[in-house]
Design a protein around this motif. Structure first.
Motif, PDB file in Angstrom:
ATOM      1  N   PHE A 262       0.821  -1.213   0.000  1.00 37.52           N
ATOM      2  CA  PHE A 262       0.000   0.000   0.000  1.00 37.52           C
ATOM      3  C   PHE A 262       0.857   1.265   0.000  1.00 37.52           C
ATOM      4  N   GLY A 263       2.137   1.123   0.296  1.00 36.74           N
ATOM      5  CA  GLY A 263       3.027   2.272   0.346  1.00 36.74           C
ATOM      6  C   GLY A 263       3.334   2.745   1.752  1.00 36.74           C
ATOM      7  N   ASN A 264       2.854   2.017   2.753  1.00 35.41           N
ATOM      8  CA  ASN A 264       3.145   2.330   4.143  1.00 35.41           C
ATOM      9  C   ASN A 264       4.308   1.486   4.645  1.00 35.41           C
ATOM     10  N   GLU A 265       4.676   1.707   5.907  1.00 34.86           N
ATOM     11  CA  GLU A 265       5.689   0.904   6.559  1.00 34.86           C
ATOM     12  C   GLU A 265       5.147   0.417   7.897  1.00 34.86           C
ATOM     13  N   ALA A 266       5.544  -0.789   8.297  1.00 38.78           N
ATOM     14  CA  ALA A 266       5.154  -1.298   9.607  1.00 38.78           C
ATOM     15  C   ALA A 266       5.905  -0.514  10.685  1.00 38.78           C
TER      16      ALA A 266
END
Length: 280
Positions: A262-266
């Motif tokens: 999605f383009g996020n980071e954990a």
């Protein structure tokens, strides 16, 4: 910068046993090692339930103490945020549901903001007196409530306790979607829960999980709507239809992949603490 998404792993819960999935961690040692494995895979928060020697849910302070000691003793590098349940046994008293918080002072604990029929078989009671006591004690003990909301009315309850000073802003919600006798897990309902929270408790953060067939829709939906996610065998013993999960790490790794796609980071535990307003 990429947006950070917090992954909570709920490793055990109070219901599934080895007969439902042989890989469900049950003993303190199994739970501690499972949490460590999930932290290494990308989980920032671990939501913990305990089991007695027969594998049933228990609020035993001794079991919580042993599990936390094993985790920290065997893995001093693990900085995962511990979120301890207050609802692991329907027969527990108001006092035994809080005793482990008083002793262990975890960073987070569950605050189930209302009562409901549970699994079509029993009563899950969270009386006003209990919630007032729990909220005040959490403030005194430095434990941040994770407000578990199984329907929109529980969000309204949280707003009431916020107004009363029993809870303090900013609140953090866990939307529990698809549980029997709770709100069904669908995108329409998740959006309604989010909008209800924003109206009644502005400035709050939120996460969600879906039980059973709603799990993937709620996982994708939470990421798309800007929330955080919870995964693990407390909520689903199957990784996919007809496919038992091999470990909780599987769920965490899938969540990490979805978040990245999605383009996020954990979020790391350090980042999650900042986002949730925690002080380690």
């Amino acid at each position: 910068m990429a947006r950070k998404t917090i992954i909570t792993v709920a490793t055990t819960g109070a219901w599934p046993k080895k007969e439902h999935n042989p890989h469900v961690p049950i003993t303190p040692s199994e739970i501690a090692e499972d949490v460590y494995d999930c932290w290494r895979a990308g989980a920032a928060v671990a939501h913990l339930h305990m089991r007695d020697d027969q594998g049933c849910g228990t609020m035993s302070t001794e079991k919580f103490r042993e599990t936390v000691a094993l985790l920290h003793g065997n893995h001093p590098d693990c900085d995962v945020i511990l979120n301890l349940t207050t609802s692991g046994d329907l027969n527990a008293t108001d006092e035994t549901r809080q005793a482990h918080l008083k002793e262990l002072r975890p960073e987070m604990a569950s605050f189930d903001c209302g009562s409901m029929n549970w699994m079509n078989s029993g009563l899950f009671i969270n009386s006003p007196a209990f919630l007032e006591s729990l909220g005040q004690n959490m403030q005194s003990w430095g434990v941040k409530p994770e407000i578990e909301a199984f329907d929109p009315g529980m969000i309204a309850n949280a707003a009431y306790y916020l107004k009363r000073g029993i809870l303090q802003a900013p609140l953090h919600f866990q939307f529990c979607m698809g549980c029997a006798n709770g709100i069904p897990g669908s995108m329409k309902n998740l959006l309604f829960m989010k909008e209800t929270m924003e109206q009644l408790c502005p400035g709050s953060t939120w996460s969600c999980f879906g039980v059973g067939h709603s799990a993937m829709e709620m996982l994708y939906g939470a990421v798309a709507l800007g929330g955080h996610v919870r995964v693990g065998m407390e909520d689903n013993v199957l990784y996919a239809k007809g496919q038992p999960a091999q470990c909780n790490r599987q769920f965490v790794e899938r969540a990490v992949r979805i978040i990245h796609e999605f383009g996020n980071e954990a979020a790391t535990p350090t980042e999650a603490r900042e986002m949730l307003g925690l002080k380690k």
